[in-house]
Design an enzyme around this catalytic site. Structure first.
Site, mmCIF file in Angstrom:
data_model
loop_
_atom_site.group_PDB
_atom_site.id
_atom_site.type_symbol
_atom_site.label_atom_id
_atom_site.label_comp_id
_atom_site.label_asym_id
_atom_site.label_seq_id
_atom_site.Cartn_x
_atom_site.Cartn_y
_atom_site.Cartn_z
ATOM 1 N N SER A 1 -1.898 47.396 16.063
ATOM 2 C CA SER A 1 -2.010 46.126 15.348
ATOM 3 C C SER A 1 -2.041 46.227 13.832
ATOM 4 O O SER A 1 -2.089 45.205 13.151
ATOM 5 C CB SER A 1 -3.233 45.351 15.842
ATOM 6 N N LYS B 1 -8.116 40.441 7.019
ATOM 7 C CA LYS B 1 -7.904 39.852 8.346
ATOM 8 C C LYS B 1 -9.145 39.063 8.772
ATOM 9 O O LYS B 1 -10.279 39.477 8.491
ATOM 10 C CB LYS B 1 -7.598 40.979 9.337
ATOM 11 N N SER C 1 -1.657 42.045 16.155
ATOM 12 C CA SER C 1 -2.727 41.092 15.853
ATOM 13 C C SER C 1 -2.941 40.899 14.357
ATOM 14 O O SER C 1 -3.402 39.839 13.936
ATOM 15 C CB SER C 1 -4.026 41.521 16.536
#
Length: 552
Positions: free
Chosen positions: A189, A85, A165
């Protein structure tokens, strides 16, 4: 004997490692195959922000080491490409949190998570898109949108909301753009995009995995964790990234007696679930359910956008899975927290106060430690002004707000009574008077529930695990039927073919137990391979194509 090539859409790390050890393919082959797959489908789903320009060279080095000495493969991750990420720092590649304000910003070193992955021999293949600032600029913005890479879409619908997210990590994993991905979670998330994108996810106990070098929201709730095709893969990655870090004091609380490979060993113990007592929850997060029914609103709580009512189909599918689990001989018991609408509303307000207070402190500290920031953004106030100055790129259409940033700017520190009192209530009601009491009263090893909408039981469990810092795991459970009515606002929050998942929560440091139970559930439900991404999101290149071209 003919080589059996795995389908990169559903293969496992262990399967890839077996072929590497046998010489059937190389790490360079893997990088070339995954690169081709990214080129084929990422223009449609926008899951990947950037690929590592050094990935091929790193793969070639792994292949050379493996050729010179079989013992070079020091872990199951050796020579395996991973996506991380874009809020997890790497020294050589930009870590932007999806914001143009951090393009070109330089960190002093890799994050601890990345360092540990490299020590295990993994190849950082690239960086996954995310909801900008981990979905903490405004909850009225689109999930999956970032100024750097635009809107990520769920791989199972061309206009689907990827959820949470860690949206790029989930969407990339859904179509096999890497062997595994790493996400991060503050409240849902990892779990939410995993369930929306047909993945297995693990949000560890806070303190099991270091947050050093991860763009922060909340010191009390943040954790990185794996998002993968299989439970085994999640266990392999957690084995690599878990452990103490003197730069993150929370990691000093973790047990120190874990053996190497313990999580994978636990996942392979399919009999463990038969010795467990597991709670089954159908309990809704009541105040959110009332918000959906009555369309209530308040300036004192976060806004969750379009309201999505619960799905009877998902509840029915979960109940069918529960019966399959019961058939294994598992001791299951229906459980319910002592909960009410008034408490839920109070804790929503409290948690928001905790998050905005910690975010201001933590993000200012993170920005202040960067070696270089070409945009000059070194404080939260700078970020707010940057977004105003670059409104066309950073705040277009549905993503035109930064109200969370603005509210965080008004907080006065972690000694402020409003923060201290809010944090105490969140912790007490999620632990001593919440999950701890539920587990003790019912003598439980875990609780299972299901993902659905804003009001689902999965939302309640995920929220309590967020405030308490307790571990969560999820596995694929099913796909919505063709007659599902889509929601109206784009990206769609519900539509036909959307995946959904089973969610499991445990007490602190019980990740090994959760892996063993999740593996048994994965085996008995056999869901992941039944799903199919939408046509344009299915890569055409597979490992066999690359190896055959090289051989020719």
């Amino acid at each position: 004997m003919a080589i059996e090539y795995p389908d990169l859409l559903n293969t496992s790390i262990l399967e890839l490692q077996k072929g590497l050890n046998a010489g059937h393919w190389t790490s360079v082959d893997l990088i070339k195959a995954y690169t081709a797959r990214v080129e084929e489908v990422d223009p449609v789903i926008h899951a990947v922000i950037a690929l590592n320009p050094d990935a091929l060279a790193l793969a070639a080095s792994c292949d050379a080491q493996r050729a010179s000495s079989p013992s070079a493969a020091r872990s199951p991750l050796f020579g395996i490409p991973l996506l991380i990420k874009d809020n997890i720092a790497t020294k050589k590649m930009d870590c932007t949190a999806g914001s143009l304000a951090l393009v070109g910003a330089k960190t002093a070193s890799d994050s601890t998570v990345v360092r540990k992955l490299k020590e295990a021999g993994a190849i950082i293949f690239g960086r996954a898109n995310l909801s900008e600032w981990a979905y903490f600029r405004s909850w009225e913005n689109s999930s999956g949108f970032s100024g750097v890479n635009g809107q990520t879409y769920c791989a199972f619908h061309p206009q689907g909301d990827p959820s949470g997210s860690s949206s790029g990590s989930g969407a990339a994993m859904a179509v096999g753009l890497a062997a595994a991905t790493i996400g991060s979670e503050t409240s849902g998330s990892i779990i939410s995009p995993s369930t929306r994108n047909n993945c297995v996810g693990m949000k560890p106990t806070i303190g099991l995995v270091s947050r050093t070098g991860v763009v922060p929201i909340s010191a009390s709730q943040d954790s990185a964790g794996p998002m993968c095709a299989t439970v085994d893969d999640c266990a392999i990655i957690l084995d690599a990234i878990a452990g103490p870090d003197p730069k993150d004091s929370a990691t000093s609380k973790a047990p120190t007696d874990r053996q190497p490979g313990a999580y994978l060993a636990a996942a392979l113990d399919l009999g463990a679930i038969k010795r467990a007592r597991i709670g089954v929850s159908h309990q809704f997060r009541q105040s959110l359910e009332s918000f959906i029914k009555e369309d209530l609103d308040s300036a004192d709580r976060p806004k969750f956008g379009e309201k999505v009512p619960p799905s009877p189909y998902i509840s029915k599918t979960f109940d069918e899975a529960v019966e399959k689990i019961r058939a294994l001989g598992v001791d299951l018991v229906e459980v319910e927290l002592e909960w009410n609408d008034e408490l839920s509303k109070q804790l929503e307000k409290d948690e928001f106060q905790v998050l905005i207070s910690e975010f201001k402190v933590d993000v200012n500290a993170y920005l202040g430690e960067l070696e270089e920031v070409p945009t000059g953004c070194k404080t939260l106030e700078d970020l707010i002004q940057f977004n105003i100055d670059h409104k066309e790129q950073e705040m277009p259409e549905r993503n035109a707000k930064q109200d969370i940033f603005e509210k965080a700017l008004l907080t006065k520190g972690l000694d402020e009574p409003v923060y201290v009192e809010a944090r105490e209530r969140c912790l007490r009601h999620s632990t001593k008077e919440g999950l701890d009491k539920l587990f003790a009263d019912n003598k439980l090893d875990a609780v299972i529930t299901f993902s659905d909408s804003d009001a689902s039981p999965g939302k309640l469990v995920t929220w309590l695990a967020a405030m308490s810092g307790y571990p969560l795991c999820c596995v694929p459970l099913g796909f919505l039927p063709e007659d599902t009515e889509p929601t109206k606002v784009l990206p769609l929050r519900r539509a036909a073919n959307f995946p959904f998942g089973l969610i499991m929560v445990g007490l602190p440091w019980t990740e090994a137990k959760l892996f063993s139970y999740a593996k048994a559930i994965e085996e008995v439900t056999q869901v992941r391979k039944a799903g199919k991404p939408f046509e344009a999101a299915i890569p055409r290149t597979n490992l066999k194509n690359v190896v055959e071209v090289r051989a020719a």
